[in-house]
Design an enzyme around this catalytic site. Structure first.
Site, PDB file in Angstrom:
ATOM      1  N   ARG A 188       4.382   6.284  14.708  1.00 29.69           N
ATOM      2  CA  ARG A 188       4.580   6.677  13.363  1.00 29.69           C
ATOM      3  C   ARG A 188       4.008   8.201  13.217  1.00 29.69           C
ATOM      4  O   ARG A 188       2.870   8.483  13.891  1.00 29.69           O
ATOM      5  CB  ARG A 188       3.609   5.706  12.596  1.00 29.69           C
ATOM      6  CG  ARG A 188       3.428   5.954  11.086  1.00 29.69           C
ATOM      7  CD  ARG A 188       2.559   5.032  10.584  1.00 29.69           C
ATOM      8  NE  ARG A 188       1.461   5.730   9.707  1.00 29.69           N
ATOM      9  CZ  ARG A 188       0.734   5.332   8.671  1.00 29.69           C
ATOM     10  NH1 ARG A 188       1.070   4.186   8.176  1.00 29.69           N
ATOM     11  NH2 ARG A 188      -0.101   6.078   8.083  1.00 29.69           N
ATOM     12  N   HIS A 217       4.805   0.072   0.150  1.00 33.19           N
ATOM     13  CA  HIS A 217       5.560  -0.695   1.245  1.00 33.19           C
ATOM     14  C   HIS A 217       4.659  -1.957   1.759  1.00 33.19           C
ATOM     15  O   HIS A 217       3.362  -1.722   1.430  1.00 33.19           O
ATOM     16  CB  HIS A 217       6.064   0.044   2.342  1.00 33.19           C
ATOM     17  CG  HIS A 217       5.023   0.823   2.962  1.00 33.19           C
ATOM     18  ND1 HIS A 217       4.518   2.116   2.607  1.00 33.19           N
ATOM     19  CD2 HIS A 217       4.628   0.831   4.335  1.00 33.19           C
ATOM     20  CE1 HIS A 217       3.727   2.710   3.393  1.00 33.19           C
ATOM     21  NE2 HIS A 217       3.599   1.806   4.454  1.00 33.19           N
ATOM     22  N   HIS A 234       0.816  -1.249  -0.017  1.00 30.95           N
ATOM     23  CA  HIS A 234       0.008   0.057   0.044  1.00 30.95           C
ATOM     24  C   HIS A 234       0.851   1.114  -0.071  1.00 30.95           C
ATOM     25  O   HIS A 234       2.057   1.213   0.303  1.00 30.95           O
ATOM     26  CB  HIS A 234      -0.965   0.123   1.181  1.00 30.95           C
ATOM     27  CG  HIS A 234      -0.155   0.236   2.470  1.00 30.95           C
ATOM     28  ND1 HIS A 234       0.651  -0.735   3.023  1.00 30.95           N
ATOM     29  CD2 HIS A 234      -0.025   1.290   3.352  1.00 30.95           C
ATOM     30  CE1 HIS A 234       1.334  -0.281   4.131  1.00 30.95           C
ATOM     31  NE2 HIS A 234       1.084   0.880   4.504  1.00 30.95           N
ATOM     32  N   ASP A 272       0.680   4.986   1.874  1.00 27.90           N
ATOM     33  CA  ASP A 272      -0.119   5.411   3.080  1.00 27.90           C
ATOM     34  C   ASP A 272      -1.353   6.474   2.849  1.00 27.90           C
ATOM     35  O   ASP A 272      -1.304   7.443   2.057  1.00 27.90           O
ATOM     36  CB  ASP A 272       0.549   6.172   4.127  1.00 27.90           C
ATOM     37  CG  ASP A 272       1.674   5.002   4.848  1.00 27.90           C
ATOM     38  OD1 ASP A 272       1.182   3.944   4.950  1.00 27.90           O
ATOM     39  OD2 ASP A 272       2.535   5.486   5.193  1.00 27.90           O
TER      40      ASP A 272
HETATM   41  C1  SIN Z   1       2.709   1.321   8.023  1.00 31.35           C
HETATM   42  O1  SIN Z   1       2.334   0.844   6.980  1.00 31.35           O
HETATM   43  O2  SIN Z   1       2.766   2.337   8.357  1.00 31.35           O
HETATM   44  C2  SIN Z   1       3.484   0.400   8.863  1.00 31.35           C
HETATM   45  C3  SIN Z   1       4.809   0.022   8.628  1.00 31.35           C
HETATM   46  C4  SIN Z   1       5.591  -1.010   9.482  1.00 31.35           C
HETATM   47  O3  SIN Z   1       5.077  -1.288  10.355  1.00 31.35           O
HETATM   48  O4  SIN Z   1       6.689  -1.351   9.105  1.00 31.35           O
END
Ligand code: SIN
Length: 290
Positions: free
Chosen positions: A261, A246, A96, A98
């Site tokens: 985050r 990612h 995805h 973000d």
């Molecule tokens: C995310 O997609 O924000 C999570 C990334 C992660 O936990 O490595």
């Protein structure tokens, strides 16, 4: 500051830099490295306080508010990433970009992980520049004419109920974005569809849209577009959502993984006219799949 590229396509590790005490010159160098490598990793940082993490992220611009996720009570810009033995879902466990369902999706995301499983929990990042630049010119030209719907109800409804986040009354964002977007700093073009949020290509029949998206997802997941990050305690990843996607691997259940985050607000994705486009750097031109 040392910059160690991790692949010729995407990702660099940065060392010898204190993110909590950056002067403007170092920040500008860091920003240039971010534009060049699309995702930066830092291993030699202390656990940042939420205040310091927010202050660092704000150097890139105002912060983005997540439409659904659990945040820290004392610092609501901080989204708590947490998966453990009782979790129903782990954030990001699928390719995805973000919050691409937002009208103005986040420019960048910064994640620091404090608690890690003994093994597993890597995050894979892939270059959407490389994905676009390696398609045939005919396919590129077709994609340049298209827009796609990005939706979120199927992703967010009930997702965080096990973490006490009530979502019954929420509005689930949705947006129509160009299938190929121009990066405002590099001026390169990046593919901008992903299997988590993109639901349909505007103007195509459902089966045409499904077939085209399936081909693009398979293509953009090619291993040579990727870098895979094996986390260490307090490591940080800073990724550019305008040109990457990612996948956070949830291969460590029942172990625990936790961190903070923060996302930086972005602009509405756009496709600039051809005369404003930058070519792929010569050394990054990967072979086309012909
Ligand atoms: C995310 O997609 O924000 C999570 C990334 C992660 O936990 O490595």
């Amino acid at each position: 500051m040392k910059i160690q590229p991790l692949t010729p396509v995407i990702g660099a590790e940065i060392s010898d830099l204190d993110l909590c005490n950056l002067n403007d010159e170092s920040f500008n160098d860091l920003r240039d490295a971010f534009t060049k490598h699309s995702v930066l990793f830092f291993r030699d940082q202390p656990a940042m306080s939420p205040i310091d993490q927010v202050a660092f992220a704000k150097r890139f611009g105002p912060l983005h508010t997540h439409p659904a996720a659990p945040t820290l009570a004392e610092q609501e810009e901080v989204f708590v990433i947490h998966a453990h033995k009782d979790s129903k879902v782990a954030n990001g466990n699928g390719w995805h970009t973000d919050v691409s369902c937002d009208e103005e999706p986040p420019l960048a995301t910064m994640l620091q992980l404090h608690l890690l499983p003994d093994a597993g929990g890597d995050t894979l990042f892939a270059s959407m520049y490389a994905a676009f630049e390696t398609l045939s010119e005919t396919m590129q030209n077709f994609l340049l004419t298209l827009e796609a719907h990005h939706e979120s109800e199927h992703v967010y409804r009930g997702r965080y109920s096990d973490r006490g986040v009530e979502d019954a009354a929420k509005i689930y964002p949705r947006a129509l974005h160009p299938v190929v977007r121009t990066h405002p700093d590099s001026k390169r073009r990046a593919l901008y569809v992903n299997p988590s949020f993109t639901t349909r290509i505007e103007g195509l029949a459902k089966q045409e849209s499904n077939a085209l998206l399936a081909m693009l997802y398979q293509h953009q997941q090619r291993p040579e577009f990727q870098v895979r990050f094996n986390w260490s305690p307090n490591a940080i990843a800073l990724w550019d959502n305008r040109c990457t996607h990612h996948f956070a691997m949830w291969d460590y259940w029942p172990a625990e993984r936790k961190g903070h985050r923060v996302t930086i607000k972005g602009e509405r994705p756009y496709l600039a006219p051809p005369e404003e486009m930058a070519a792929a750097p010569a050394h990054l031109r990967l072979s086309r799949q012909l």
